[in-house]
Design a protein around this motif. Structure first.
Motif, PDB file in Angstrom:
ATOM      1  N   LYS A   2       0.857  -1.185   0.000  1.00 28.77           N
ATOM      2  CA  LYS A   2       0.000   0.000   0.000  1.00 28.77           C
ATOM      3  C   LYS A   2       0.890   1.231   0.000  1.00 28.77           C
ATOM      4  CE  LYS A   2      -4.122  -1.878   2.024  1.00 28.77           C
ATOM      5  NZ  LYS A   2      -5.173  -1.727   2.999  1.00 28.77           N
ATOM      6  N   VAL A   3       0.680   2.053  -0.996  1.00 22.95           N
ATOM      7  CA  VAL A   3       1.497   3.250  -1.155  1.00 22.95           C
ATOM      8  C   VAL A   3       0.604   4.470  -1.002  1.00 22.95           C
ATOM      9  CG1 VAL A   3       3.010   4.505  -2.722  1.00 22.95           C
ATOM     10  CG2 VAL A   3       3.052   2.013  -2.715  1.00 22.95           C
ATOM     11  N   LYS A   4       0.932   5.315  -0.050  1.00 23.96           N
ATOM     12  CA  LYS A   4       0.156   6.541   0.177  1.00 23.96           C
ATOM     13  C   LYS A   4       0.679   7.697  -0.664  1.00 23.96           C
ATOM     14  CE  LYS A   4      -2.955   5.752   3.369  1.00 23.96           C
ATOM     15  NZ  LYS A   4      -4.356   5.984   3.074  1.00 23.96           N
ATOM     16  N   ARG A   5       2.004   7.817  -0.747  1.00 25.29           N
ATOM     17  CA  ARG A   5       2.619   8.924  -1.477  1.00 25.29           C
ATOM     18  C   ARG A   5       3.715   8.373  -2.377  1.00 25.29           C
ATOM     19  NH1 ARG A   5       1.926   9.892   3.559  1.00 25.29           N
ATOM     20  NH2 ARG A   5       4.071   9.459   4.102  1.00 25.29           N
ATOM     21  N   LEU A   6       3.545   8.550  -3.681  1.00 21.71           N
ATOM     22  CA  LEU A   6       4.480   8.009  -4.665  1.00 21.71           C
ATOM     23  C   LEU A   6       5.026   9.154  -5.509  1.00 21.71           C
ATOM     24  CD1 LEU A   6       4.046   4.864  -6.801  1.00 21.71           C
ATOM     25  CD2 LEU A   6       4.573   7.012  -7.934  1.00 21.71           C
ATOM     26  N   LEU A   7       6.335   9.202  -5.655  1.00 21.08           N
ATOM     27  CA  LEU A   7       6.972  10.196  -6.515  1.00 21.08           C
ATOM     28  C   LEU A   7       7.320   9.536  -7.837  1.00 21.08           C
ATOM     29  CD1 LEU A   7       8.068  13.055  -6.927  1.00 21.08           C
ATOM     30  CD2 LEU A   7      10.227  12.288  -5.914  1.00 21.08           C
ATOM     31  N   ASP A  18       3.200   3.462 -19.401  1.00 22.18           N
ATOM     32  CA  ASP A  18       3.240   2.286 -18.538  1.00 22.18           C
ATOM     33  C   ASP A  18       3.564   2.685 -17.096  1.00 22.18           C
ATOM     34  OD1 ASP A  18       2.694   0.611 -20.675  1.00 22.18           O
ATOM     35  OD2 ASP A  18       4.804   0.162 -21.054  1.00 22.18           O
ATOM     36  N   MET A  19       4.462   3.645 -16.929  1.00 17.90           N
ATOM     37  CA  MET A  19       4.847   4.099 -15.593  1.00 17.90           C
ATOM     38  C   MET A  19       3.664   4.764 -14.884  1.00 17.90           C
ATOM     39  SD  MET A  19       7.993   3.160 -15.196  1.00 17.90           S
ATOM     40  CE  MET A  19       8.519   4.155 -13.833  1.00 17.90           C
ATOM     41  N   VAL A  20       2.932   5.600 -15.587  1.00 17.80           N
ATOM     42  CA  VAL A  20       1.772   6.275 -14.990  1.00 17.80           C
ATOM     43  C   VAL A  20       0.716   5.237 -14.608  1.00 17.80           C
ATOM     44  CG1 VAL A  20      -0.114   7.898 -15.409  1.00 17.80           C
ATOM     45  CG2 VAL A  20       2.197   8.463 -16.178  1.00 17.80           C
ATOM     46  N   ARG A  21       0.452   4.312 -15.498  1.00 20.35           N
ATOM     47  CA  ARG A  21      -0.530   3.271 -15.225  1.00 20.35           C
ATOM     48  C   ARG A  21      -0.118   2.455 -13.996  1.00 20.35           C
ATOM     49  NH1 ARG A  21      -0.032  -0.185 -19.415  1.00 20.35           N
ATOM     50  NH2 ARG A  21      -0.812   1.413 -20.811  1.00 20.35           N
ATOM     51  N   PHE A  22       1.152   2.076 -13.924  1.00 18.74           N
ATOM     52  CA  PHE A  22       1.647   1.286 -12.791  1.00 18.74           C
ATOM     53  C   PHE A  22       1.571   2.100 -11.494  1.00 18.74           C
ATOM     54  CE2 PHE A  22       5.339  -0.942 -10.600  1.00 18.74           C
ATOM     55  CZ  PHE A  22       4.582  -2.045 -10.239  1.00 18.74           C
ATOM     56  N   ALA A  23       1.904   3.374 -11.557  1.00 17.84           N
ATOM     57  CA  ALA A  23       1.810   4.243 -10.374  1.00 17.84           C
ATOM     58  C   ALA A  23       0.366   4.301  -9.878  1.00 17.84           C
ATOM     59  CB  ALA A  23       2.323   5.642 -10.703  1.00 17.84           C
ATOM     60  N   CYS A  24      -0.577   4.382 -10.803  1.00 19.55           N
ATOM     61  CA  CYS A  24      -1.998   4.397 -10.427  1.00 19.55           C
ATOM     62  C   CYS A  24      -2.394   3.100  -9.736  1.00 19.55           C
ATOM     63  CB  CYS A  24      -2.876   4.641 -11.655  1.00 19.55           C
ATOM     64  SG  CYS A  24      -2.741   6.305 -12.328  1.00 19.55           S
ATOM     65  N   GLU A  25      -1.921   1.986 -10.255  1.00 20.10           N
ATOM     66  CA  GLU A  25      -2.222   0.690  -9.645  1.00 20.10           C
ATOM     67  C   GLU A  25      -1.641   0.596  -8.234  1.00 20.10           C
ATOM     68  OE1 GLU A  25      -0.930  -2.515 -12.194  1.00 20.10           O
ATOM     69  OE2 GLU A  25      -2.032  -1.691 -13.906  1.00 20.10           O
ATOM     70  N   VAL A 100       7.631  10.883   0.659  1.00 18.97           N
ATOM     71  CA  VAL A 100       7.014   9.812  -0.116  1.00 18.97           C
ATOM     72  C   VAL A 100       7.384   8.437   0.421  1.00 18.97           C
ATOM     73  CG1 VAL A 100       6.827  11.213  -2.210  1.00 18.97           C
ATOM     74  CG2 VAL A 100       8.833   9.763  -1.884  1.00 18.97           C
ATOM     75  N   ASP A 101       6.489   7.481   0.161  1.00 15.61           N
ATOM     76  CA  ASP A 101       6.718   6.090   0.560  1.00 15.61           C
ATOM     77  C   ASP A 101       7.515   5.341  -0.497  1.00 15.61           C
ATOM     78  OD1 ASP A 101       4.892   6.422   2.775  1.00 15.61           O
ATOM     79  OD2 ASP A 101       3.273   6.246   1.305  1.00 15.61           O
ATOM     80  N   LEU A 102       7.329   5.753  -1.763  1.00 15.24           N
ATOM     81  CA  LEU A 102       7.939   5.032  -2.871  1.00 15.24           C
ATOM     82  C   LEU A 102       8.307   5.996  -3.984  1.00 15.24           C
ATOM     83  CD1 LEU A 102       8.557   2.202  -4.172  1.00 15.24           C
ATOM     84  CD2 LEU A 102       6.272   2.326  -5.170  1.00 15.24           C
ATOM     85  N   LEU A 103       9.463   5.760  -4.552  1.00  9.03           N
ATOM     86  CA  LEU A 103       9.934   6.503  -5.710  1.00  9.03           C
ATOM     87  C   LEU A 103       9.940   5.516  -6.870  1.00  9.03           C
ATOM     88  CD1 LEU A 103      12.901   8.888  -5.132  1.00  9.03           C
ATOM     89  CD2 LEU A 103      11.912   8.429  -7.345  1.00  9.03           C
ATOM     90  N   LEU A 104       9.159   5.789  -7.901  1.00 11.46           N
ATOM     91  CA  LEU A 104       9.058   4.891  -9.050  1.00 11.46           C
ATOM     92  C   LEU A 104       9.854   5.487 -10.206  1.00 11.46           C
ATOM     93  CD1 LEU A 104       7.836   2.382 -10.388  1.00 11.46           C
ATOM     94  CD2 LEU A 104       5.796   3.754 -10.897  1.00 11.46           C
ATOM     95  N   MET A 105      10.933   4.809 -10.567  1.00 12.01           N
ATOM     96  CA  MET A 105      11.832   5.298 -11.612  1.00 12.01           C
ATOM     97  C   MET A 105      11.772   4.378 -12.824  1.00 12.01           C
ATOM     98  SD  MET A 105      13.752   7.917 -10.278  1.00 12.01           S
ATOM     99  CE  MET A 105      15.180   7.919 -11.328  1.00 12.01           C
TER     100      MET A 105
END
Length: 161
Positions: A2-7, A18-25, A100-105
């Motif tokens: 569970k991610v509350k805040r993702l950068l 794909d990155m935006v879609r995955f961030a939404c998921e 943030v809880d997660l940084l998605l690169m």
């Protein structure tokens, strides 16, 4: 997870959708938020607050696209544009400020001097980020791995940047 805040740092690359879609998921189950970030790297021979109209316009268009794409995938996104000398420190600083809880690169398959390369930004973020970092590499252009025993230093896919 569970991610509350993702950068989500964005550059207008082919894999951004794909990155935006995955961030939404990732944020949907935790009713979280996505912070999309576009960093304009300002050359050292210019002032950090220099007006860069072409880069700014491109960044704003990309961030608008991110907001629209996230909305289509039921994501909550807030977009920011920064000017910095280097993307890595700017991304880490934003991660700290937004707690943030997660940084998605995202990254692509690149070769430098005949070897696989992550570039400069991703290694910096991996080393300095105060939160979890998830890196996704795009597939090679034709999906084939390097040929075993190929000493020429070139990939079959032809990507050699």
């Amino acid at each position: 997870m569970k991610v509350k805040r993702l950068l989500l740092p964005i550059k207008g690359s082919p894999g951004d959708e794909d990155m935006v879609r995955f961030a939404c998921e990732l944020t949907r189950s935790g009713h979280g938020s996505i912070y999309a970030l576009y960093v304009i790297e300002v050359p050292r021979d210019q002032a950090l607050d220099a007006e860069l109209p072409e880069q700014t316009q491109q960044a704003e268009e990309i961030l608008r696209w991110v907001e629209e794409t996230a909305k289509e995938h039921k994501g909550v996104v807030s977009a920011s544009l920064l000017q910095a000398r280097d993307s890595g420190p700017a991304i880490v600083e934003e991660a700290v400020e937004r707690d943030v809880d997660l940084l998605l690169m995202g990254t692509v398959y690149k070769r430098k001097y005949g070897s696989f390369s992550l570039g400069a930004t991703l290694p910096y973020v991996l080393q300095h980020a105060p939160c979890q970092v998830l890196a996704l590499r795009r597939p090679m252009s034709d999906g084939t791995p390097l040929i075993a025993g190929n000493n020429s230093g070139e990939s079959k896919s032809g990507e050699d940047q």
